[in-house]
Motif scaffolding. Sequence first.
Motif, PDB file in Angstrom:
ATOM      1  N   UNK A   1     -46.339  -2.918-112.817  1.00 23.60           N
ATOM      2  CA  UNK A   1     -45.889  -3.018-114.384  1.00 23.60           C
ATOM      3  C   UNK A   1     -45.768  -3.988-115.140  1.00 23.60           C
ATOM      4  N   UNK A   2     -45.196  -4.912-114.421  1.00 23.75           N
ATOM      5  CA  UNK A   2     -44.840  -6.244-115.148  1.00 23.75           C
ATOM      6  C   UNK A   2     -46.287  -6.886-115.422  1.00 23.75           C
ATOM      7  N   UNK A   3     -47.239  -6.771-114.472  1.00 26.61           N
ATOM      8  CA  UNK A   3     -48.410  -7.589-114.379  1.00 26.61           C
ATOM      9  C   UNK A   3     -49.248  -7.004-115.456  1.00 26.61           C
ATOM     10  N   UNK A   4     -49.209  -5.649-115.593  1.00 25.28           N
ATOM     11  CA  UNK A   4     -50.215  -4.934-116.605  1.00 25.28           C
ATOM     12  C   UNK A   4     -49.545  -5.198-118.171  1.00 25.28           C
ATOM     13  N   UNK A   5     -48.133  -5.344-118.248  1.00 26.45           N
ATOM     14  CA  UNK A   5     -47.540  -5.563-119.444  1.00 26.45           C
ATOM     15  C   UNK A   5     -48.064  -7.097-119.683  1.00 26.45           C
ATOM     16  N   UNK A   6     -48.067  -8.027-118.800  1.00 26.79           N
ATOM     17  CA  UNK A   6     -48.480  -9.302-119.093  1.00 26.79           C
ATOM     18  C   UNK A   6     -49.755  -9.368-119.692  1.00 26.79           C
ATOM     19  N   UNK A   7     -50.684  -8.569-119.157  1.00 28.36           N
ATOM     20  CA  UNK A   7     -52.061  -8.631-119.349  1.00 28.36           C
ATOM     21  C   UNK A   7     -52.453  -8.209-120.830  1.00 28.36           C
ATOM     22  N   UNK A   8     -51.509  -6.983-121.349  1.00 24.12           N
ATOM     23  CA  UNK A   8     -51.257  -6.670-122.767  1.00 24.12           C
ATOM     24  C   UNK A   8     -51.028  -7.725-123.631  1.00 24.12           C
ATOM     25  N   UNK A   9     -49.894  -8.480-123.469  1.00 23.80           N
ATOM     26  CA  UNK A   9     -49.330  -9.564-123.860  1.00 23.80           C
ATOM     27  C   UNK A   9     -50.491 -10.600-124.286  1.00 23.80           C
ATOM     28  N   UNK A  10     -51.089 -10.949-123.226  1.00 26.21           N
ATOM     29  CA  UNK A  10     -52.396 -12.010-123.247  1.00 26.21           C
ATOM     30  C   UNK A  10     -53.386 -11.207-124.108  1.00 26.21           C
ATOM     31  N   UNK A  11     -53.673 -10.217-123.925  1.00 21.80           N
ATOM     32  CA  UNK A  11     -54.658  -9.440-125.100  1.00 21.80           C
ATOM     33  C   UNK A  11     -54.439  -9.590-126.406  1.00 21.80           C
ATOM     34  N   UNK A  12     -53.117  -9.297-126.697  1.00 23.41           N
ATOM     35  CA  UNK A  12     -52.771  -9.248-128.188  1.00 23.41           C
ATOM     36  C   UNK A  12     -52.467 -10.679-128.704  1.00 23.41           C
ATOM     37  N   UNK A  13     -52.432 -11.881-127.896  1.00 25.31           N
ATOM     38  CA  UNK A  13     -52.214 -13.157-128.587  1.00 25.31           C
ATOM     39  C   UNK A  13     -53.147 -13.400-129.858  1.00 25.31           C
TER      40      UNK A  13
END
Length: 124
Positions: A112-124
């Motif tokens: 879950x943490x990895x998926x959230x970090x992917x989302x965070x990188x996507x919206x930068x």
Amino acid sequence: MKKVTAMILAIGFGSALVLAGCNSNESKISEGVNDMLDTAEQLAIAIDNGDQAKVKEVGPQLEDQWSSFEEGVKEDNQDLYEKIEKYLDPTIAGSEAATLDKDALETLNDQLTMALKELKDEIK
């Protein structure tokens, strides 16, 4: 000439509102992701410590945080939405279980943490 100027101003104002709305949605998603990452970190610590009471307290918070911005993610990034959902539901269920399965819950929380970090990188 006044009509042209008025139309240009109206279009400019309308565009600014649309762009502000997009930025607001991204800001809401960014804030929500950061909150969830903080909660996932607290959950990881509780799991590592074997603190089942803390796990039961912290885990369900993820659902409330996610529900505050998930529609924006669903609209803008369907793949990451599905990935987060894939790990979120079992993580929450594992945190609410009668007995703590440290290994399984730790793995789910990490995913879950990895998926959230992917989302965070996507919206930068």
